[in-house]
Design a protein around this motif. Structure first.
Motif, short mmCIF file in Angstrom:
data_model
loop_
_atom_site.label_atom_id
_atom_site.label_comp_id
_atom_site.label_asym_id
_atom_site.label_seq_id
_atom_site.Cartn_x
_atom_site.Cartn_y
_atom_site.Cartn_z
N ARG A 33 -28.03 5.77 7.36
CA ARG A 33 -29.41 6.26 7.45
C ARG A 33 -30.30 5.28 8.21
O ARG A 33 -31.19 5.69 8.96
N LEU A 34 -30.09 3.99 8.00
CA LEU A 34 -30.90 2.98 8.68
C LEU A 34 -30.45 2.74 10.12
O LEU A 34 -31.07 1.97 10.84
N GLY A 35 -29.38 3.40 10.53
CA GLY A 35 -28.87 3.22 11.89
C GLY A 35 -29.83 3.71 12.96
O GLY A 35 -29.85 3.19 14.07
N ASP A 36 -30.64 4.70 12.64
CA ASP A 36 -31.58 5.26 13.62
C ASP A 36 -32.89 4.51 13.69
O ASP A 36 -33.47 4.34 14.76
N LYS A 37 -33.38 4.08 12.51
CA LYS A 37 -34.70 3.46 12.47
C LYS A 37 -34.91 2.79 11.12
O LYS A 37 -34.26 3.14 10.14
N PRO A 38 -35.86 1.86 11.04
CA PRO A 38 -36.24 1.31 9.74
C PRO A 38 -36.85 2.43 8.89
O PRO A 38 -37.43 3.38 9.41
N MET A 39 -36.70 2.31 7.58
CA MET A 39 -37.23 3.33 6.69
C MET A 39 -37.87 2.67 5.48
O MET A 39 -37.47 1.58 5.06
N ARG A 40 -38.82 3.38 4.89
CA ARG A 40 -39.43 2.96 3.64
C ARG A 40 -38.54 3.41 2.49
O ARG A 40 -37.70 4.30 2.65
N PHE A 41 -38.74 2.79 1.32
CA PHE A 41 -37.90 3.06 0.16
C PHE A 41 -37.82 4.55 -0.16
O PHE A 41 -36.73 5.12 -0.26
N ASN A 42 -38.97 5.20 -0.35
CA ASN A 42 -38.96 6.62 -0.75
C ASN A 42 -38.43 7.53 0.35
O ASN A 42 -37.78 8.53 0.07
N GLU A 43 -38.68 7.18 1.59
CA GLU A 43 -38.13 7.94 2.71
C GLU A 43 -36.60 7.86 2.69
O GLU A 43 -35.91 8.87 2.85
N LEU A 44 -36.10 6.68 2.43
CA LEU A 44 -34.66 6.46 2.34
C LEU A 44 -34.08 7.21 1.15
O LEU A 44 -33.06 7.89 1.26
N ARG A 45 -34.76 7.14 0.04
CA ARG A 45 -34.29 7.83 -1.17
C ARG A 45 -34.23 9.34 -0.97
O ARG A 45 -33.28 10.00 -1.38
N ARG A 46 -35.25 9.90 -0.33
CA ARG A 46 -35.25 11.35 -0.08
C ARG A 46 -34.13 11.76 0.88
O ARG A 46 -33.59 12.85 0.78
N SER A 47 -33.79 10.86 1.80
CA SER A 47 -32.76 11.21 2.78
C SER A 47 -31.35 11.12 2.21
O SER A 47 -30.40 11.61 2.81
N GLY A 49 -29.40 12.32 -0.87
CA GLY A 49 -29.43 13.17 -2.05
C GLY A 49 -28.63 12.58 -3.20
O GLY A 49 -27.54 12.05 -3.01
N GLY A 50 -29.21 12.63 -4.40
CA GLY A 50 -28.47 12.25 -5.59
C GLY A 50 -28.51 10.79 -5.97
O GLY A 50 -27.97 10.41 -7.00
N ILE A 51 -29.14 9.94 -5.20
CA ILE A 51 -29.20 8.52 -5.56
C ILE A 51 -30.42 8.28 -6.44
O ILE A 51 -31.51 8.76 -6.15
N SER A 52 -30.22 7.55 -7.50
CA SER A 52 -31.34 7.22 -8.39
C SER A 52 -32.13 6.06 -7.79
O SER A 52 -31.63 5.30 -6.94
N GLN A 53 -33.34 5.90 -8.28
CA GLN A 53 -34.18 4.79 -7.82
C GLN A 53 -33.51 3.46 -8.13
O GLN A 53 -33.48 2.56 -7.30
N ARG A 54 -32.94 3.35 -9.32
CA ARG A 54 -32.27 2.10 -9.72
C ARG A 54 -31.07 1.81 -8.82
O ARG A 54 -30.87 0.67 -8.38
N MET A 55 -30.24 2.82 -8.56
CA MET A 55 -29.06 2.60 -7.73
C MET A 55 -29.45 2.24 -6.30
O MET A 55 -28.82 1.38 -5.67
N LEU A 56 -30.49 2.87 -5.77
CA LEU A 56 -30.94 2.53 -4.42
C LEU A 56 -31.45 1.09 -4.39
O LEU A 56 -31.14 0.34 -3.47
N THR A 57 -32.20 0.70 -5.41
CA THR A 57 -32.69 -0.68 -5.48
C THR A 57 -31.54 -1.67 -5.51
O THR A 57 -31.53 -2.66 -4.76
N LEU A 58 -30.54 -1.42 -6.35
CA LEU A 58 -29.37 -2.32 -6.43
C LEU A 58 -28.60 -2.36 -5.12
O LEU A 58 -28.17 -3.43 -4.67
#
Length: 133
Positions: A33-47, A49-58
């Protein structure tokens, strides 16, 4: 003459550790997902599917620790945080993408092989070993 490949246990552990990081599904998805451009946390999370906030943070912390991405905090209210691949992360993008493409191309073949294997049952596996031995 074939080259000899000798690896110390420490080398094997280090390689295993790195492969565990870059081989887990969330890390692969974040890197791609970050291969195209930098992203913000919530933008990354929305892109993803199925990842929890905690798992994305880790996942993000682990990738940052390994030098694969950077976390940039902008002093705004509320603070804005962008995640971007480092050069090392960009170097990883090609092999990860190639592996993903390979998996997509071969998922049907792998599913059929699993069905064949699972359909043999435990007795067929034992019989095949006895016949081969």
């Amino acid at each position: 003459m074939k080259p000899r490949h000798t690896h110390s246990p420490a080398d094997c552990r280090a390689i295993s550790d790195i492969l565990a990081r870059i081989g887990d599904k969330w890390s692969v998805l974040v890197v791609t997902r970050l291969g195209d451009k930098p992203m913000r946390f919530n933008e990354l999370r929305r892109s993803i599917g199925g990842i929890s906030q905690r798992m994305l943070t880790l996942t993000l912390r682990g990738l940052e620790r390994d030098g694969l991405l950077t976390r940039t905090v902008f002093p705004t209210i509320p603070p804005r945080v962008d995640y971007a691949l480092t050069q090392l992360g960009r170097d990883l993008l090609n092999p990860v993408s190639a592996l993903g493409e390979w998996a997509t191309r071969n998922q049907t073949k792998i599913a059929r092989a699993r069905e064949r294997f699972d359909g043999r049952g435990p007795n067929a596996t034992s019989a095949a070993r006895q016949t081969a031995g």
